[in-house]
Design an enzyme around this catalytic site. Structure first.
Site, PDB file in Angstrom:
ATOM      1  N   ARG A 116      77.334  -8.374 -31.379  1.00  0.00           N
ATOM      2  CA  ARG A 116      77.534  -8.997 -32.685  1.00  0.00           C
ATOM      3  C   ARG A 116      78.409  -8.102 -33.553  1.00  0.00           C
ATOM      4  O   ARG A 116      78.529  -6.898 -33.313  1.00  0.00           O
ATOM      5  CB  ARG A 116      76.175  -9.203 -33.373  1.00  0.00           C
ATOM      6  CG  ARG A 116      75.121  -9.849 -32.487  1.00  0.00           C
ATOM      7  CD  ARG A 116      73.717  -9.510 -32.965  1.00  0.00           C
ATOM      8  NE  ARG A 116      72.678  -9.976 -32.039  1.00  0.00           N
ATOM      9  CZ  ARG A 116      71.905 -11.035 -32.253  1.00  0.00           C
ATOM     10  NH1 ARG A 116      72.039 -11.733 -33.365  1.00  0.00           N
ATOM     11  NH2 ARG A 116      70.997 -11.394 -31.381  1.00  0.00           N
ATOM     12  N   ASP A 131      75.316 -10.400 -38.406  1.00  0.00           N
ATOM     13  CA  ASP A 131      74.523 -10.183 -37.192  1.00  0.00           C
ATOM     14  C   ASP A 131      74.396 -11.458 -36.366  1.00  0.00           C
ATOM     15  O   ASP A 131      73.835 -11.427 -35.263  1.00  0.00           O
ATOM     16  CB  ASP A 131      73.137  -9.630 -37.539  1.00  0.00           C
ATOM     17  CG  ASP A 131      72.395 -10.514 -38.519  1.00  0.00           C
ATOM     18  OD1 ASP A 131      72.780 -10.521 -39.702  1.00  0.00           O
ATOM     19  OD2 ASP A 131      71.436 -11.197 -38.115  1.00  0.00           O
TER      20      ASP A 131
END
Length: 471
Positions: A173, A243
């Site tokens: 991520r 994220d």
């Protein structure tokens, strides 16, 4: 066959996460699995059962909870990580590594105050959502299987527990790079950059600066194209924190997502999003915001001029890709034209004004433009638009236009009311609705006449179902 795992990410070291033994589910049962995906991965049913229930993991599997950070609703959270999931490892298939990741298998060092569990409701939504995106040919993580348990999990109320087995080319991520940047762990960040460059770009050079720039360019290009596809199909992610942003540009972490029913540009699908930060019409801007956060996290390795030049391509790539997709949806040439641009803007304004069902309108327009007019409230404005549309498409044979449009305007999408019906019926032990919905989502551009009811827009009472991050 027994799954033969590699552990290339876990082998990076303890700075990148923690080894965690999954907590096996009580009375675990395999609920459903994606047989086509399993076949592609070379996994048989016993292997899938063992992996999903975490009951008999192979010896070469070393479950690993990843650590990362992220900007959540604009505010920075310095340490997050897999709070309810573990990376089982990577499977080699067709000269490519595929991550297998379990969600809902107990606490990890990154659970904070969470219980490390998942509920059937959210697991089914991700299972359906990833299948829907796959059928629409939009880059996405994939859900391989769901297992259920007799254990109850508390969210807004007590709910049935579940585990989801997710498959992706990449679980890295934007927040991974933010974690090492803000922790001032440059050596580990360089290690991550070079790992990603080798794995996702086949770059074997140890030049970290070149690799970092190549990764930023990949993320920028792929994110722009992905969000253009979301906007064209009418998909709202709902929680585009850094994220939840995939480095390689896949749809990642299905939570409070929604496919639009009525065309509302400002639609907010996440009832926790009080300020509308992640509204449908803000996704393009948020994509760039998140890329800026990624670029800042890589700024120890990339010159500011190169960062600016790389990010400058985002808007052009996104707008160009979106325009091409929308022209294809209208059955028109994708060559840039002022008349076609105006035609598109007028239509979107009309659909928003009349709160017309987005998917149903384009599918109807594909077959019978006159019938599409019946879906609009402002008939005079609709008739004027239709005349301009016919003028713009006059040079295209009708059969060619229809064929082109039917291939890109789905008859079936994953509407929230349909997902809710599946959740309720599955909770009652009936999987027939799940199987039916999955069958049309796998080929959403086909007719499936026996399942026409799954193409219908929702009744007013079934619109705007409240969906939260816990979903």
């Amino acid at each position: 066959m027994t799954a033969q795992f590699e552990t290339t990410f876990a082998n990076l070291g303890s700075s990148f996460g923690s080894y965690v033994a999954p907590t096996a589910l009580k009375d675990a049962q395999l609920l459903h699995y994606n047989s086509a995906l399993a076949a592609n991965l070379g996994l048989d049913l016993p292997s899938i059962k063992a992996l999903t229930t975490a009951s008999d993991l192979p010896a070469n599997c070393k479950p690993f909870a990843m650590v990362y950070a992220g900007h959540q609703f604009g505010g920075y959270s310095p340490q997050m990580g897999d709070g309810r999931g573990v990376l089982l490892g990577e499977l080699g298939c067709n000269q490519q590594l595929w991550d297998l990741h379990l969600k809902g298998v107990g606490k990890t060092p990154y659970s904070r105050f969470g219980d490390g569990r998942a509920v059937l409701r959210s697991s089914l939504r991700e299972y359906l959502g990833s299948n829907a995106m796959q059928g629409l040919q939009i880059p996405t993580t994939q859900a391989l299987a769901i297992a259920t348990t007799s254990e109850q999990v508390r969210r807004e109320s007590l709910e049935p527990g579940a585990v989801l087995l997710r498959v992706s080319q990449c679980h890295i991520r934007f927040g991974h790079f933010e974690y090492f940047y803000y922790q001032n762990m440059q050596e580990e960040q360089a290690q991550l950059i070079n790992y990603c460059a080798q794995r996702y770009l086949n770059l074997n050079t140890p030049n970290t600066r070149d690799n970092a720039l190549a990764l930023l360019d990949m993320a920028t290009q792929n994110t722009a194209k992905l969000i253009a596809q979301w906007q064209a199909i009418g998909f709202a992610h709902g929680v585009l924190n850094t994220d939840n942003m995939s480095l390689i540009g896949e749809t990642f972490d299905f939570g409070p997502f929604a496919f639009l029913d009525d065309f509302e540009p400002g639609h907010i699908c996440n009832h926790s999003d009080d300020q509308g930060r992640y509204a449908f019409d803000r996704q393009a801007n948020i994509g760039l915001w998140n890329l800026n956060a990624l670029a800042h996290a890589l700024s120890n390795f990339i010159d500011i001029a190169d960062i600016k030049n790389t990010l400058a391509a985002y808007e052009k790539v996104l707008s160009s890709h979106y325009y091409q997709l929308m022209m294809t949806k209208l059955g028109l040439s994708s060559t840039l034209s002022e008349d076609n641009q105006q035609l598109l803007q007028q239509l979107l304004k009309l659909l928003a004004q009349d709160r017309t069902d987005y998917t149903y309108f384009f599918r109807t327009l594909s077959r019978a433009p006159d019938n599409a007019l019946d879906l609009l409230i402002d008939r005079a404005a609709g008739q004027a638009w239709l005349e301009k549309y016919r003028a713009c498409s006059a040079h295209i044979p009708e059969s060619q236009r229809t064929t082109q449009m039917l291939a890109v305007n789905p008859k079936y999408i994953l509407r929230n009311y349909l997902a809710q019906q599946v959740i309720e019926s599955t909770n009652n032990g009936d999987l027939s609705r799940l199987d039916q919905l999955l069958s049309v989502l796998a080929s959403p551009f086909e007719e499936h006449p026996a399942l026409d009811h799954l193409a219908q827009p929702p009744a007013d009472k079934d619109k705007h179902l409240a969906v939260s991050c816990s979903s």
